[in-house]
Design an enzyme around this catalytic site. Structure first.
Site, PDB file in Angstrom:
ATOM      1  N   HIS A 372       0.776  -1.181  -0.079  1.00 51.87           N
ATOM      2  CA  HIS A 372       0.267   0.116   0.002  1.00 51.87           C
ATOM      3  C   HIS A 372       0.414   1.631  -0.181  1.00 51.87           C
ATOM      4  CE1 HIS A 372      -3.728  -2.021   0.791  1.00 51.87           C
ATOM      5  NE2 HIS A 372      -2.718  -2.293   1.494  1.00 51.87           N
ATOM      6  N   LYS A 563      -8.133  14.146   4.710  1.00 45.50           N
ATOM      7  CA  LYS A 563      -6.935  12.973   4.821  1.00 45.50           C
ATOM      8  C   LYS A 563      -5.979  12.568   6.038  1.00 45.50           C
ATOM      9  CE  LYS A 563      -6.472  13.524   0.343  1.00 45.50           C
ATOM     10  NZ  LYS A 563      -6.519  12.646  -0.748  1.00 45.50           N
ATOM     11  N   ARG A 564      -5.153  11.845   6.117  1.00 45.02           N
ATOM     12  CA  ARG A 564      -4.507  11.775   7.286  1.00 45.02           C
ATOM     13  C   ARG A 564      -3.732  13.135   6.472  1.00 45.02           C
ATOM     14  NH1 ARG A 564      -3.670   8.261  11.348  1.00 45.02           N
ATOM     15  NH2 ARG A 564      -1.928   9.458  11.354  1.00 45.02           N
ATOM     16  N   LYS A 569       1.079  14.504   0.550  1.00 40.83           N
ATOM     17  CA  LYS A 569      -0.900  14.860   0.593  1.00 40.83           C
ATOM     18  C   LYS A 569      -0.562  16.277   0.060  1.00 40.83           C
ATOM     19  CE  LYS A 569      -2.398  10.926   3.036  1.00 40.83           C
ATOM     20  NZ  LYS A 569      -2.685  10.239   2.456  1.00 40.83           N
ATOM     21  N   THR A 671      -8.818   6.431  -1.947  1.00 44.47           N
ATOM     22  CA  THR A 671      -9.623   6.002  -2.003  1.00 44.47           C
ATOM     23  C   THR A 671     -10.535   7.012  -1.486  1.00 44.47           C
ATOM     24  OG1 THR A 671      -9.515   5.625   0.330  1.00 44.47           O
ATOM     25  CG2 THR A 671      -9.403   3.796  -1.323  1.00 44.47           C
ATOM     26  N   LYS A 675     -14.471   8.546  -3.056  1.00 45.75           N
ATOM     27  CA  LYS A 675     -16.003   8.516  -2.699  1.00 45.75           C
ATOM     28  C   LYS A 675     -16.637   9.880  -3.308  1.00 45.75           C
ATOM     29  CE  LYS A 675     -14.015   5.747   0.916  1.00 45.75           C
ATOM     30  NZ  LYS A 675     -12.885   6.165   2.319  1.00 45.75           N
TER      31      LYS A 675
HETATM   32  C1  26W Z   1       3.713   0.987   9.668  1.00 46.59           C
HETATM   33  C2  26W Z   1       3.476   1.640   9.565  1.00 46.59           C
HETATM   34  C3  26W Z   1       2.260   2.186   8.460  1.00 46.59           C
HETATM   35  C4  26W Z   1       1.067   1.989   8.702  1.00 46.59           C
HETATM   36  C5  26W Z   1       0.487   1.920   7.715  1.00 46.59           C
HETATM   37  C6  26W Z   1       2.294   2.044   7.267  1.00 46.59           C
HETATM   38  C7  26W Z   1       2.131   2.248   6.504  1.00 46.59           C
HETATM   39  C8  26W Z   1       0.374   2.876   6.619  1.00 46.59           C
HETATM   40  C9  26W Z   1      -0.414   2.653   5.540  1.00 46.59           C
HETATM   41  C10 26W Z   1      -0.121   1.597   4.352  1.00 46.59           C
HETATM   42  C11 26W Z   1      -0.473   3.492   5.620  1.00 46.59           C
HETATM   43  C12 26W Z   1      -2.192   3.600   4.282  1.00 46.59           C
HETATM   44  O1  26W Z   1      -3.166   3.575   4.372  1.00 46.59           O
HETATM   45  N1  26W Z   1      -1.777   3.650   2.978  1.00 46.59           N
HETATM   46  C13 26W Z   1      -2.599   3.883   1.660  1.00 46.59           C
HETATM   47  O2  26W Z   1      -3.986   2.598   1.063  1.00 46.59           O
HETATM   48  C14 26W Z   1      -4.439   3.084   0.584  1.00 46.59           C
HETATM   49  C15 26W Z   1      -5.518   2.186   0.194  1.00 46.59           C
HETATM   50  O3  26W Z   1      -4.540   1.711  -0.126  1.00 46.59           O
HETATM   51  C16 26W Z   1      -4.175   4.453   0.113  1.00 46.59           C
HETATM   52  O4  26W Z   1      -4.961   4.241  -0.622  1.00 46.59           O
HETATM   53  C17 26W Z   1      -3.364   5.487  -0.326  1.00 46.59           C
HETATM   54  O5  26W Z   1      -3.143   5.701  -1.383  1.00 46.59           O
HETATM   55  C18 26W Z   1      -2.105   4.973   0.848  1.00 46.59           C
HETATM   56  O6  26W Z   1      -1.894   5.638   1.610  1.00 46.59           O
END
Ligand code: 26W
Length: 827
Positions: A372, A563-564, A569, A671, A675
């Protein structure tokens, strides 16, 4: 009565529960008195919510039972979605919609003199996720149930979900989210399926009764994993799947051992240690922090879930694993549950006596991995030291997987030691690290990215060596969102209008929205379309007034970025544009003005300093703009606090403009963009993630494109001179001057110097200054288009009409066709 004459019953032969409005009224009355013990009509709304939720839950239970019986009876293949996050939000309205009880509930509540909106808002969000990845898991399980796919979600039942964000003096303050305090109607504890999880201790080899060398993991500290099940209803199809979340709990032996040693307090402390595992969600969405507790959580989920699947297997088929890989598939949601690869090996070898080769043949045909993110700081690495201490047996297995893998690499590229070093699951160096993404690739038969660009970049960059070795493993699965929650549930007026024109088939077949395209030319339809948007905007206006004490004018363009908060971003780019608009108003360049109401919302990771400064800047700029009489209704800006799933349900339907402005090549998919599109917002965006596919679907004339491409971003390295860009661009120069002169930090001098320094840095990886001009020009186009409301409504309708690709129903079809290969449940 004598025993002989008594009619025999089965506890499970329950008469079907009625589904009329009258039945719902009776159900609520019964639960109000009998389940909740209430007698006063004046009781708090919270109890009325509970009575309704219990009534709806009754209607889920029988479908749940039917689904379980059906899948238990067949020998069909099943999939398990392993995820550290499930960002479910609220369940009540979703259950009502998917059970087809919308109408009946409305009537029942009317008869009881109750207001559905008021009761719904009593439900706490299940905020067990950070953002995109967690919400995606929630949309996936909705679509799987709707497609009747036998997929079980496995996750952690965090006691505290994503923190509540409060804004004090313009700054983010985190408050704990104790979401289970008010009782969770939707979960059922299943302690009979409790699993035991090992930590610590050490490994030893021994010879079994056949003289074969075996390994055992001894002297461990054990923790119990207790499952809590949540029903996941499909849309009007009788299927109810399961989301199983694990809660950690101390074992009894634990207490006893310490107790006998005479140290009662220590035994209680140890109990606490065990229960901490499922205490809190890590609020980190893009940088891993290597904390021991996080690794405990990951193994806790992996081990509990895999043991649970194997328990069911053994109960049904005994200890013969010949067909295990043919009938089971684990989808790993990012690397977070990747220790599953080693855990399945351990269980097959140590508990069920399979050889390494047998166990590996099963494991590597059973695991599938979804990536992701491309951000290097988000790629998980665990120090070998920590791993060995916490999970010694798993570490041994990973070393062995790596040794065998590197020997395959050596066979393919003889003598290429540099490549072996690059591809090793163990990164050498001062502190040896386990590269979890590499373990996931080596252990899986499928590796996918979440949008076409992202999948392309993975095989060209990050995973290029692995692609050269195993091209057949790699594939793309463009994300989606569920139109049940993100249209049918949260945008009732627009949904009714669409259904009036093209029928309700779109609720389960989103491509049918294409049937709306011709109506873009229908003036009367455009008028109704605009009326829906206005109604939705009024709902958001009320919410913004309540949360931010700012009034959005209803005829202004609702320009939204939620978004975060992350530098990639580029919420900062958004603010720079807002400051530019403010500057234009102040210097009298505001002829033919398009009024804008800008809303920015999102949480910053608690330790992410820059993200927190950006929140502060947004708030300070908002303070100046919203209180300047020269600005008035021309421009409003708010920072929306505590952005979450239930807030998005009000925000998305009200948006005119969706901001998707990440530096190209950095947002894996996005995503929220989908929406907004479904709800008729137009997108201003870069060629990043799924934006590219959104633009392909809707056509470039209905999309506001700007910015460098991913390839151009790459080429900028070493040749970036933001100060020259700023000097050349008068608008940007003025914006920077306003920030640097302290205009937005009158009583906090130097407060934003880190931000202006970042924009001016030749090493700014996010290229804010580089994209400023093209962003402002695109925004100018947006403003002009909005002035022609007929044209705008036409474009808005077409955005909804061409959003069909972005349903998770399509995404799940693709996972199923290429990876899972499941037959639908027969019901
Ligand atoms: C290890 C800490 C950590 C925690 C969560 C690292 C990375 C993450 C995720 C990968 C963050 C995340 O939510 N990524 C998002 O995933 C979505 C679903 O696929 C994508 O639409 C977003 O672009 C992506 O940033």
């Amino acid at each position: 009565m004598t025993k002989k004459t008594v009619k025999k019953y089965k506890l499970t032969d329950v008469p079907r529960v009625g589904k009329t409005a009258g039945d719902l009224v009776q159900g609520m009355q019964r639960h109000f008195l009998r389940s909740l013990g209430l007698s006063h009509d004046s009781s708090a709304d919270h109890y009325k919510y509970q009575a309704l939720a219990l009534t709806i839950r009754d209607r889920l239970m029988e479908c749940w039972k039917d689904t379980k019986e059906s899948t238990h009876a067949d020998d069909n293949r099943r999939a398990y979605y392993l995820s550290l996050e499930f960002l479910m939000g609220r369940s009540l309205s979703n259950a009502i919609l998917n059970l087809g009880l919308d109408h009946e509930t409305e009537q029942a509540l009317y008869a009881l003199g109750l207001d559905l909106e008021a009761l719904q808002s009593e439900e706490m969000d299940a905020g067990l996720g950070n953002g995109g990845l967690g919400r995606l898991a929630a949309c996936f399980v909705d679509s799987c149930a709707t497609l009747k796919l036998p997929v079980t979600g496995y996750g952690i039942r965090y006691e505290y979900g994503m923190f509540r964000q409060v804004i004090k003096d313009g700054q983010q303050v985190e408050e704990p989210d104790h979401w289970l305090r008010g009782a969770n109607i939707w979960e059922v504890e299943r302690s009979e399926y409790t699993q035991k999880i090992h930590f610590g201790g050490h490994t030893e080899t021994y010879f079994n009764e056949h003289g074969v060398s075996r390994c055992r993991w001894v002297n461990t500290q054990d923790v119990l994993a207790v499952p809590f099940d949540t029903p996941i209803p499909g849309y009007k199809n009788g299927v109810v799947n399961t989301l199983r979340l694990w809660k950690s709990s101390a074992t009894d032996e634990f207490d006893l051992g310490e107790f006998n040693a005479g140290s009662y307090p220590e035994s209680v402390a140890a109990k606490n240690d065990a229960e901490h595992i499922s205490m809190v969600l890590y609020p980190n969405d893009s940088s891993e922090n290597g904390k021991e507790l996080r690794l405990r959580q990951q193994y806790f989920l992996a081990s509990a879930s895999i043991q649970d699947v194997m328990r069911q297997w053994v109960e049904k088929y005994g200890q013969d694993f010949t067909h295990f890989a043919a009938r089971n598939c684990f989808q790993l949601n990012d690397t977070h549950p990747t220790v599953s690869v080693a855990e399945l090996m351990r269980l097959l070898m140590d508990e069920y006596r399979l050889s390494w080769d047998e166990a590996w043949a099963i494991t590597s045909k059973t695991m599938a991995y979804t990536n992701h993110t491309l951000l290097p700081e988000a790629l998980e690495r665990w120090s070998v030291g920590l791993f060995s201490k916490l999970l010694p047996r798993l570490m041994d297995i990973i070393f062995e997987i790596n040794a065998r893998f590197l020997s395959d690499v050596a066979k393919k590229w003889p003598g290429d030691t540099e490549r072996q070093r690059r591809m090793s699951i163990i990164e050498e160096g001062d502190v040896k690290q386990v590269r979890m993404a590499y373990l996931a690739i080596v252990g899986s038969f499928s590796v996918n990215g979440v949008a076409q660009l992202h999948s392309d970049l993975l095989v060209e960059g990050l995973f290029a060596d692995f692609y050269a070795l195993w091209p057949e493993k790699f594939n793309n699965k463009t994300n989606g969102v569920t139109q049940r929650r993100w249209m049918a549930m949260c945008n009732k007026s627009m949904s009714a209008l669409i259904t009036e024109k093209i029928g309700d088939g779109w609720v389960t077949d989103l491509q049918q929205l294409r049937g709306l395209a011709p109506f873009a030319e229908d003036a009367a339809f455009r008028k109704s379309w605009a009326a829906c948007k206005l109604e939705n905007k009024r709902r958001l206006i009320a919410l913004v007034e309540k949360e931010c004490q700012v009034t959005f004018p209803e005829d202004s363009m609702f320009d939204i970025q939620v978004k975060r908060i992350h530098e990639y971003k580029r919420q900062l780019l958004n603010v720079l544009h807002v400051i530019h608009l403010y500057d234009r108003i102040k210097r009298g360049h505001a002829h033919n003005w398009t009024p804008r109401a800008v809303l920015i919302g999102g949480k910053a990771a608690p330790g992410y300093y820059m993200a927190k400064r950006i929140i502060k800047l947004i708030n300070n700029v908002a303070e100046v703009i919203n209180n300047d009489p020269d600005v008035g209704d021309k421009l409003k800006l708010v920072f929306f606090p505590n952005y979450r799933v239930s807030a998005m349900e009000v925000i998305a339907p009200a948006a005119d403009l969706s901001e998707q402005i990440s530096t190209a090549g950095k947002e894996a998919s996005g995503t929220g963009n989908m929406k907004f599109m479904m709800n008729g917002a137009l997108t201003i965006g870069t060629l990043d993630g799924a934006n590219i596919e959104i633009r392909e679907e809707v056509g470039d004339e209905n999309f506001f494109l700007f910015g460098l491409t991913a390839a151009e971003v790459e080429q900028t390295h070493g040749h970036y001179n933001p100060n020259a860009i700023i000097d050349r661009d008068e608008d940007l120069r003025r914006v920077m001057h306003l920030i640097e002169s302290g205009h937005f930090s009158q009583f906090e001098p130097g407060s934003f110097s880190c931000i202006s320094n970042a924009v001016r840095s030749a090493h700014d990886p996010w290229l804010v200054a580089a994209d400023f001009r093209s962003y402002v020009d695109a925004q100018e186009q947006v403003a002009e288009s909005f002035q022609d409301q007929e044209k705008w409504q036409r474009m808005s309708i077409l955005n909804t009409a061409y959003s069909g690709k972005f349903s998770t129903d399509r995404t799940m079809h693709e996972y199923n066709d290429n990876i899972w290969k499941l037959k639908p449940v027969s019901l």
